[in-house]
Design a protein around this motif. Structure first.
Motif, PDB file in Angstrom:
ATOM      1  N   ILE A   1       0.961  -1.072   0.003  1.00 44.05           N
ATOM      2  CA  ILE A   1       0.200  -0.143   0.029  1.00 44.05           C
ATOM      3  C   ILE A   1       1.017   1.171  -0.101  1.00 44.05           C
ATOM      4  CG2 ILE A   1      -1.551   1.434   1.445  1.00 44.05           C
ATOM      5  CD1 ILE A   1      -2.968  -1.162   2.098  1.00 44.05           C
ATOM      6  N   ASP A   2       1.982   1.186   0.730  1.00 44.36           N
ATOM      7  CA  ASP A   2       2.938   2.450   0.896  1.00 44.36           C
ATOM      8  C   ASP A   2       3.777   2.559  -0.581  1.00 44.36           C
ATOM      9  OD1 ASP A   2       4.491   4.362   1.656  1.00 44.36           O
ATOM     10  OD2 ASP A   2       5.562   3.403   3.247  1.00 44.36           O
ATOM     11  N   LYS A   3       4.094   1.415  -1.393  1.00 41.82           N
ATOM     12  CA  LYS A   3       4.655   1.461  -2.172  1.00 41.82           C
ATOM     13  C   LYS A   3       3.928   1.985  -3.395  1.00 41.82           C
ATOM     14  CE  LYS A   3       6.748  -2.509  -2.601  1.00 41.82           C
ATOM     15  NZ  LYS A   3       7.742  -3.448  -3.016  1.00 41.82           N
ATOM     16  N   LEU A   4       2.664   1.322  -3.583  1.00 40.67           N
ATOM     17  CA  LEU A   4       1.807   1.732  -4.575  1.00 40.67           C
ATOM     18  C   LEU A   4       0.920   2.992  -4.683  1.00 40.67           C
ATOM     19  CD1 LEU A   4      -0.104  -1.455  -5.390  1.00 40.67           C
ATOM     20  CD2 LEU A   4       1.222  -0.328  -6.753  1.00 40.67           C
ATOM     21  N   PHE A   5       0.652   3.473  -3.305  1.00 41.35           N
ATOM     22  CA  PHE A   5      -0.217   4.649  -3.352  1.00 41.35           C
ATOM     23  C   PHE A   5       0.497   5.658  -2.244  1.00 41.35           C
ATOM     24  CE2 PHE A   5      -3.057   0.762  -3.686  1.00 41.35           C
ATOM     25  CZ  PHE A   5      -3.569   1.171  -4.816  1.00 41.35           C
ATOM     26  N   GLY A   6       1.647   5.414  -1.864  1.00 40.14           N
ATOM     27  CA  GLY A   6       2.340   6.327  -1.021  1.00 40.14           C
ATOM     28  C   GLY A   6       1.628   6.938   0.282  1.00 40.14           C
TER      29      GLY A   6
END
Length: 304
Positions: free
Chosen positions: A57-62
């Motif tokens: 989630i962090d990598k895809l959507f910041g």
């Protein structure tokens, strides 16, 4: 757990944490009790899967999720990207959510119905996206509705934009060095070449299309305040599905609703207003009122 279900998990986790912080147990119960998990037949969700999902989630959507606040062991959204990117991510998540829901429910074709009208040119999207990311010069043949001619084009592809269920390539035409939009449904014989172009452009397309309605040539006119009056019923439809992000209700006339926008009064917007018929009336600017009058008068000639 089904491998093709991960995007739905991300959407559900974000939806739950946007309401309030939650422990692993609360998140797990929320997911397992969701209709999406029930339809997919998923009956377990491990802490290790949650931890992997949070990293993705962090990598895809910041969107960073933490569980260290005050030692309460609750997961919460610690930081999120700037507003414009966050709005983009939200739309992306909604698309993923719908796509995964339909994949889960593919056997229920008697419950979900699609419009038979489909936009053309979608087969070009991946190749053009590749060309944009890798600065590849692209060639294709393009059909012009006005001239009814097909011409060869060589372009520097810069962006893809969706408008009113159609997709457009935003690119610089190498012939005259001008920024243009090309409907994907009118592109044929697309070829992404090995040759690369120098990215010397400083277009900020988020800003460029900020006050846009459609993809018409925005350089031809400046954005301005547009005020329309709608019947109560049509106005409620427009409130439920806004025409533009600048839309706001500014008053009422009798039982009618008055909306204000700040955008380019493009031909696309004029067509949208005309599509509502007698349910919508433009109050300002006068230039748009005059243009609509001309179109209505021309339309009347078709029936006499």
């Amino acid at each position: 757990m089904k491998k093709d279900f991960y995007l739905m998990r991300y959407a559900l986790i974000i939806r739950r944490l946007e309401k309030s912080p939650a422990t692993y147990k609360q998140l797990k119960n929320y997911l397992l009790n969701s209709f999406e998990f029930q339809d997919a037949g998923i009956k377990e969700y491990s802490i290790r899967t949650l931890q992997r999902d949070l990293l993705e989630i962090d990598k895809l959507f910041g969107l960073t999720v933490s569980n260290r606040r005050n030692g309460d062991n609750c997961y919460y959204i610690e930081s999120r990207p700037e507003m414009e990117i966050d709005e983009y991510n939200q739309k992306l998540l909604e698309t993923y959510q719908m796509g995964n829901a339909l994949n889960v429910s593919h056997s229920h074709s008697d419950a979900i119905f699609f419009d038979n009208r489909k936009p053309g040119g979608l087969n070009h999207i991946y190749n053009l996206f590749f060309a944009i990311r890798n600065l590849r010069i692209s060639k294709f043949h393009y059909y012009n509705y006005q001239t009814r001619k097909i011409t060869p084009r060589k372009v520097h592809p810069l962006a893809l934009k969706e408008s009113r269920d159609r997709w457009y390539l935003i690119a610089v035409d190498r012939k005259d060095k001008k920024l243009k939009s090309f409907g994907l449904d009118r592109i044929s014989n697309l070829s992404v070449t090995e040759a690369m172009y120098v990215n010397e452009y400083d277009y900020n397309f988020r800003e460029y299309f900020k006050n846009a309605f459609g993809v018409m040539k925005l350089e031809d006119q400046s954005p301005e305040k547009i005020v329309i009056e709608c019947s109560r019923q049509q106005g409620e439809y427009i409130m439920g599905f806004p025409l533009h992000h600048s839309q706001k209700v500014v008053g009422k006339i009798d039982k009618n609703i008055v909306f204000e926008f700040f955008l380019h009064p493009t031909y696309d917007f004029l067509q949208e207003i005309l599509s509502y018929g007698k349910e919508v009336k433009v109050l300002e600017p006068q230039s748009l009122i005059n243009e609509i009058k001309v179109h209505l008068m021309e339309s009347m000639k078709n029936y006499f």
